[in-house]
Each structure stands twice: as C-alpha cells, then as structure tokens.
Design a protein around this motif. Structure first.
Motif, PDB file in Angstrom:
ATOM      1  N   ASN A  17       1.003  -1.120  -0.059  1.00 37.68           N
ATOM      2  CA  ASN A  17       0.014  -0.176  -0.133  1.00 37.68           C
ATOM      3  C   ASN A  17       0.920   1.284   0.089  1.00 37.68           C
ATOM      4  OD1 ASN A  17      -2.367  -1.459  -0.090  1.00 37.68           O
ATOM      5  ND2 ASN A  17      -2.283  -1.654   2.338  1.00 37.68           N
ATOM      6  N   VAL A  18       0.372   2.398  -0.886  1.00 41.82           N
ATOM      7  CA  VAL A  18       1.249   3.517  -1.012  1.00 41.82           C
ATOM      8  C   VAL A  18       0.357   4.630  -1.371  1.00 41.82           C
ATOM      9  CG1 VAL A  18       2.920   4.782  -2.429  1.00 41.82           C
ATOM     10  CG2 VAL A  18       3.263   2.185  -2.079  1.00 41.82           C
ATOM     11  N   SER A  19       0.485   5.772  -0.800  1.00 41.90           N
ATOM     12  CA  SER A  19      -0.566   6.675  -0.902  1.00 41.90           C
ATOM     13  C   SER A  19       0.285   8.081  -1.047  1.00 41.90           C
ATOM     14  CB  SER A  19      -1.199   7.098   0.264  1.00 41.90           C
ATOM     15  OG  SER A  19      -0.491   7.339   1.363  1.00 41.90           O
ATOM     16  N   ALA A  37       8.266  10.131  -9.978  1.00 40.41           N
ATOM     17  CA  ALA A  37       7.432   9.004  -9.863  1.00 40.41           C
ATOM     18  C   ALA A  37       6.380   9.076 -10.887  1.00 40.41           C
ATOM     19  CB  ALA A  37       7.285   8.277  -8.755  1.00 40.41           C
ATOM     20  N   ARG A  38       5.937   8.241 -11.797  1.00 40.14           N
ATOM     21  CA  ARG A  38       4.666   8.061 -12.429  1.00 40.14           C
ATOM     22  C   ARG A  38       3.784   7.430 -11.518  1.00 40.14           C
ATOM     23  NH1 ARG A  38       2.256   9.847 -16.527  1.00 40.14           N
ATOM     24  NH2 ARG A  38       3.884  10.765 -17.667  1.00 40.14           N
ATOM     25  N   ILE A  39       2.533   7.991 -11.247  1.00 37.47           N
ATOM     26  CA  ILE A  39       1.573   7.123 -10.485  1.00 37.47           C
ATOM     27  C   ILE A  39       0.317   7.598 -10.963  1.00 37.47           C
ATOM     28  CG2 ILE A  39       3.019   7.415  -8.241  1.00 37.47           C
ATOM     29  CD1 ILE A  39       0.832   9.599  -7.431  1.00 37.47           C
ATOM     30  N   PHE A  40      -0.826   6.778 -10.434  1.00 38.51           N
ATOM     31  CA  PHE A  40      -2.054   6.754 -10.831  1.00 38.51           C
ATOM     32  C   PHE A  40      -2.914   6.477  -9.547  1.00 38.51           C
ATOM     33  CE2 PHE A  40      -1.415   3.141 -13.006  1.00 38.51           C
ATOM     34  CZ  PHE A  40      -2.193   1.928 -12.486  1.00 38.51           C
ATOM     35  N   GLY A  55       7.039  12.570  -1.753  1.00 35.93           N
ATOM     36  CA  GLY A  55       5.414  12.881  -1.366  1.00 35.93           C
ATOM     37  C   GLY A  55       4.800  11.506  -1.127  1.00 35.93           C
ATOM     38  N   LEU A  56       5.307  10.566  -1.428  1.00 33.51           N
ATOM     39  CA  LEU A  56       4.899   8.961  -1.576  1.00 33.51           C
ATOM     40  C   LEU A  56       5.160   8.591  -0.059  1.00 33.51           C
ATOM     41  CD1 LEU A  56       6.047   7.595  -4.717  1.00 33.51           C
ATOM     42  CD2 LEU A  56       3.552   8.508  -4.247  1.00 33.51           C
TER      43      LEU A  56
END
Length: 59
Positions: A17-19, A37-40, A55-56
């Motif tokens: 789990n990552v936010s 990082a590329r996130i969605f 920020g993660l």
C-alpha cells in the motif's frame, strides 16, 4: 519515500500500500535521476501523473 524504496515496491511481487498525500496510488515507474515517480490513483487508472517521490508514503 526515496527512489530506491519506490523501485523496490514496483518490483515486489506483493501488493504494498502506497499513498500520495493520503490518496491510495499505484507506482508505475520511477526516475531516480529526477526523483519523480509516475503514479495513478487506484480508483482513477487513467489519471497518471508525475510526482516527487518524497510525497509518497508506504502503509
């Protein structure tokens, strides 16, 4: 989080789990040179964005 840990999460066979600012996200890729990082968001897979790895948060 640092870029190395983000890369470890990507490579992990387990779901970790990552936010990002409290929003659950999936890390698609990490650029160690830029610290991005590329996130969605898990509920908006079409909403990819590049963010600072710092920020993660894990957990």
């Amino acid at each position: 989080m640092d870029t190395q840990r983000a890369q470890e999460i990507i490579e992990s066979p387990a779901m970790i789990n990552v936010s990002y600012h409290g929003i659950p996200v999936y890390i698609k890729e990490v650029d160690a040179n830029s610290g991005k990082a590329r996130i969605f968001p898990l509920d908006e897979m079409e909403n990819e964005q590049d963010v600072d790895v710092q920020g993660l948060t894990e957990g």
